[in-house]
Design an enzyme around this catalytic site. Structure first.
Site, mmCIF file in Angstrom:
data_model
loop_
_atom_site.group_PDB
_atom_site.id
_atom_site.type_symbol
_atom_site.label_atom_id
_atom_site.label_comp_id
_atom_site.label_asym_id
_atom_site.label_seq_id
_atom_site.Cartn_x
_atom_site.Cartn_y
_atom_site.Cartn_z
ATOM 1 N N GLY A 47 7.624 -3.762 -14.389
ATOM 2 C CA GLY A 47 7.314 -5.106 -14.876
ATOM 3 C C GLY A 47 6.383 -5.884 -13.975
ATOM 4 O O GLY A 47 6.350 -7.114 -14.018
ATOM 5 N N ASN A 49 3.106 -6.003 -14.177
ATOM 6 C CA ASN A 49 2.124 -6.669 -15.046
ATOM 7 C C ASN A 49 2.748 -7.863 -15.757
ATOM 8 O O ASN A 49 2.125 -8.922 -15.896
ATOM 9 C CB ASN A 49 1.544 -5.672 -16.051
ATOM 10 C CG ASN A 49 0.436 -4.848 -15.436
ATOM 11 O OD1 ASN A 49 -0.643 -5.357 -15.157
ATOM 12 N ND2 ASN A 49 0.706 -3.575 -15.183
ATOM 13 N N MET A 125 6.194 2.513 -22.322
ATOM 14 C CA MET A 125 6.002 3.961 -22.285
ATOM 15 C C MET A 125 6.449 4.623 -23.585
ATOM 16 O O MET A 125 7.106 5.663 -23.566
ATOM 17 C CB MET A 125 6.757 4.556 -21.088
ATOM 18 C CG MET A 125 6.238 4.062 -19.768
ATOM 19 S SD MET A 125 4.447 4.266 -19.617
ATOM 20 C CE MET A 125 4.171 3.712 -17.951
ATOM 21 N N ARG A 126 6.084 3.983 -24.693
ATOM 22 C CA ARG A 126 6.415 4.565 -25.995
ATOM 23 C C ARG A 126 5.210 4.445 -26.923
ATOM 24 O O ARG A 126 4.447 3.482 -26.840
ATOM 25 C CB ARG A 126 7.593 3.816 -26.637
ATOM 26 C CG ARG A 126 8.922 4.177 -26.005
ATOM 27 C CD ARG A 126 10.064 3.531 -26.738
ATOM 28 N NE ARG A 126 10.230 3.980 -28.125
ATOM 29 C CZ ARG A 126 10.767 5.121 -28.494
ATOM 30 N NH1 ARG A 126 11.199 5.963 -27.595
ATOM 31 N NH2 ARG A 126 10.894 5.442 -29.768
ATOM 32 N N ILE A 127 5.107 5.440 -27.787
ATOM 33 C CA ILE A 127 4.046 5.358 -28.799
ATOM 34 C C ILE A 127 4.550 4.436 -29.895
ATOM 35 O O ILE A 127 5.697 4.568 -30.342
ATOM 36 C CB ILE A 127 3.757 6.771 -29.356
ATOM 37 C CG1 ILE A 127 3.147 7.637 -28.246
ATOM 38 C CG2 ILE A 127 2.847 6.709 -30.583
ATOM 39 C CD1 ILE A 127 2.981 9.091 -28.594
ATOM 40 N N ASN A 142 -2.823 -2.990 -25.084
ATOM 41 C CA ASN A 142 -2.146 -2.109 -24.131
ATOM 42 C C ASN A 142 -2.958 -2.034 -22.846
ATOM 43 O O ASN A 142 -4.186 -2.119 -22.875
ATOM 44 C CB ASN A 142 -2.042 -0.700 -24.749
ATOM 45 C CG ASN A 142 -1.374 0.289 -23.820
ATOM 46 O OD1 ASN A 142 -0.330 -0.001 -23.213
ATOM 47 N ND2 ASN A 142 -1.952 1.471 -23.673
ATOM 48 N N HIS A 144 -3.757 0.479 -19.606
ATOM 49 C CA HIS A 144 -3.660 1.907 -19.259
ATOM 50 C C HIS A 144 -4.362 2.135 -17.916
ATOM 51 O O HIS A 144 -5.458 1.625 -17.697
ATOM 52 C CB HIS A 144 -4.322 2.734 -20.374
ATOM 53 C CG HIS A 144 -4.211 4.200 -20.147
ATOM 54 N ND1 HIS A 144 -3.044 4.895 -20.342
ATOM 55 C CD2 HIS A 144 -5.121 5.105 -19.697
ATOM 56 C CE1 HIS A 144 -3.239 6.172 -20.045
ATOM 57 N NE2 HIS A 144 -4.487 6.330 -19.652
ATOM 58 N N GLU A 178 -4.253 6.531 -32.809
ATOM 59 C CA GLU A 178 -4.494 7.563 -31.798
ATOM 60 C C GLU A 178 -4.224 6.939 -30.419
ATOM 61 O O GLU A 178 -4.764 5.869 -30.110
ATOM 62 C CB GLU A 178 -5.941 8.077 -31.856
ATOM 63 C CG GLU A 178 -6.295 8.815 -33.133
ATOM 64 C CD GLU A 178 -6.461 7.883 -34.334
ATOM 65 O OE1 GLU A 178 -6.822 6.694 -34.130
ATOM 66 O OE2 GLU A 178 -6.185 8.321 -35.465
ATOM 67 N N GLU A 209 -5.175 -4.238 -12.372
ATOM 68 C CA GLU A 209 -4.498 -4.494 -13.659
ATOM 69 C C GLU A 209 -3.991 -5.940 -13.711
ATOM 70 O O GLU A 209 -4.093 -6.603 -14.747
ATOM 71 C CB GLU A 209 -3.296 -3.545 -13.830
ATOM 72 C CG GLU A 209 -3.674 -2.109 -14.071
ATOM 73 C CD GLU A 209 -2.480 -1.226 -14.422
ATOM 74 O OE1 GLU A 209 -2.698 -0.143 -14.947
ATOM 75 O OE2 GLU A 209 -1.326 -1.610 -14.164
HETATM 76 C C1 GAR Z 1 0.891 0.249 -15.339
HETATM 77 O O1 GAR Z 1 0.166 0.828 -14.307
HETATM 78 C C2 GAR Z 1 0.283 0.596 -16.682
HETATM 79 O O2 GAR Z 1 -1.079 0.775 -16.636
HETATM 80 C C3 GAR Z 1 0.997 1.886 -16.996
HETATM 81 O O3 GAR Z 1 2.298 1.696 -16.559
HETATM 82 C C4 GAR Z 1 2.290 0.860 -15.428
HETATM 83 C C5 GAR Z 1 3.360 -0.189 -15.596
HETATM 84 O O4 GAR Z 1 3.536 -0.897 -14.412
HETATM 85 N N1 GAR Z 1 0.921 2.163 -18.398
HETATM 86 C C6 GAR Z 1 0.745 3.375 -18.892
HETATM 87 O O5 GAR Z 1 0.651 4.365 -18.194
HETATM 88 C C7 GAR Z 1 0.690 3.416 -20.391
HETATM 89 N N2 GAR Z 1 0.118 4.634 -20.826
HETATM 90 P P1 GAR Z 1 4.403 -2.214 -14.404
HETATM 91 O O6 GAR Z 1 5.712 -1.897 -15.127
HETATM 92 O O7 GAR Z 1 4.620 -2.492 -12.948
HETATM 93 O O8 GAR Z 1 3.629 -3.292 -15.102
#
Ligand code: GAR
Length: 232
Positions: A47, A49, A125-127, A142, A144, A178, A209
Site C-alpha cells: 500500500g 502507492n 495483483m488480480r486480473i 493501473n 505497473h 489484455e 511511482e
Molecule cells: C507497485 O510497485 C506496482 O507497480 C506493482 O505492485 C507494487 C505495489 O506496491 N504492481 C504490479 O506489479 C501490477 N502488475 P505498493 O503496494 O507498495 O503500492
C-alpha cells in the site's frame, strides 16, 4: 494554488533529475481541477502507492477524496495505512468467492454503491474482468513497474534485470482486457545501475511511482470532468 502546483512540479523534476530519471508527460498544469474526484483504490500489498495518494491529497496536490480502499487479501499492509489515515476500507477476499466473476461483481457493487468516479489499481495483483472494465471505461487505471509495453505481467522488475536492460521504470495506464496493455497515461524512466540489487532498483522505481500515480490520477480526473462538462 498555481504557485503550489509549480513547486510540486519543480520538486518532482529535481527528484527525477537527481535520480537520472525522466517523467513524461510532465504537465505543470495537470495536478489541479475541481470539485474533488471520488476515488476507489484497489490494493493487494504494502500500500505504499495508496499512502502516497493520501499524502498528495493531504498536501493539496490532488483534489480528490478516497471513498474506499478495497483489498482482496486480509493480510495486506494497505489496511494498516487505511486505519492510520482513517480511510474507509473493505476486505473482499477472492478466496471466499466461487469464481473470479463473483469476486469482480462484489468489487463493482461496492464501487458503484459509493459513486466512485475513478478506480485506481495501486498494486492490485488480480486480473479484472470485462464487466468492471466496461463499467469503468476510461475510469480504471493501473500502475505497473516497467516501461510498458516491455515486461508485462508478473515480476516485471526481475524480468528487466534478467534481460539486462539498462533503463526500466514504471507506467500508469488505462486498463483493458489484455493485461498491462491499455493506453499509456504517464511513464517514468529509471536507469538500472551496475550495483543494483532487485531491492535497490525496486525502491527507486517505487519512488517514481509515488510521483507519477498522483499526476496520472489528476490527469484522468481532468478528463472525466471535461467529458462530464461536454455531455451537459
Ligand atoms: C507497485 O510497485 C506496482 O507497480 C506493482 O505492485 C507494487 C505495489 O506496491 N504492481 C504490479 O506489479 C501490477 N502488475 P505498493 O503496494 O507498495 O503500492
Amino acid at each position: 494554488m498555481k504557485q503550489d502546483n509549480k513547486k510540486y512540479t519543480e520538486n518532482n523534476l529535481s527528484y527525477a533529475l537527481n535520480e537520472n530519471s525522466l517523467i513524461s508527460p510532465l504537465d505543470s498544469e495537470s495536478p489541479f481541477f475541481a470539485p474533488k474526484i471520488r476515488l476507489g483504490i484497489l490494493a493487494s500489498g504494502n500500500g505504499s502507492n495508496f499512502e502516497y495518494i493520501i499524502k498528495s491529497i493531504k498536501k493539496k496536490q490532488l483534489n480528490a477524496e478516497i471513498s474506499i480502499l478495497i483489498v482482496n487479501n486480509p493480510n495486506c499492509l494497505a489496511i494498516k495505512k487505511a486505519i492510520k489515515y482513517k480511510i474507509p476500507y473493505v476486505i473482499i477476499n477472492h478466496r471466499d468467492c466461487n469464481s473470479r466473476f463473483e469476486h469482480d461483481m462484489l468489487v463493482m457493487k461496492k464501487l458503484e454503491e459509493l459513486s466512485v468516479e475513478l478506480v485506481v489499481m495501486a498494486g492490485w495483483m488480480r486480473i479484472v474482468g470485462e464487466e468492471i472494465i466496461k463499467r469503468f471505461k476510461n475510469r480504471l487505471i493501473n500502475i505497473h513497474p516497467s516501461l510498458l509495453p516491455s515486461f508485462k505481467g508478473v515480476d516485471a522488475i526481475q524480468q528487466a534485470i534478467d534481460k539486462r536492460v539498462t533503463i526500466t521504470g514504471c507506467t500508469v495506464h488505462y486498463v483493458q482486457k489484455e493485461v498491462d496493455s491499455g493506453a499509456i497515461i504517464i511513464q517514468a524512466a529509471v536507469p538500472i545501475k551496475e550495483k543494483d540489487s532487485k531491492e535497490t532498483l525496486k525502491t527507486r522505481i517505487q519512488n517514481m511511482e509515488h510521483i507519477i500515480l498522483p499526476l496520472a490520477i489528476a490527469k484522468v480526473a481532468n478528463n472525466i470532468r471535461t467529458r462530464f462538462k461536454d455531455n451537459k
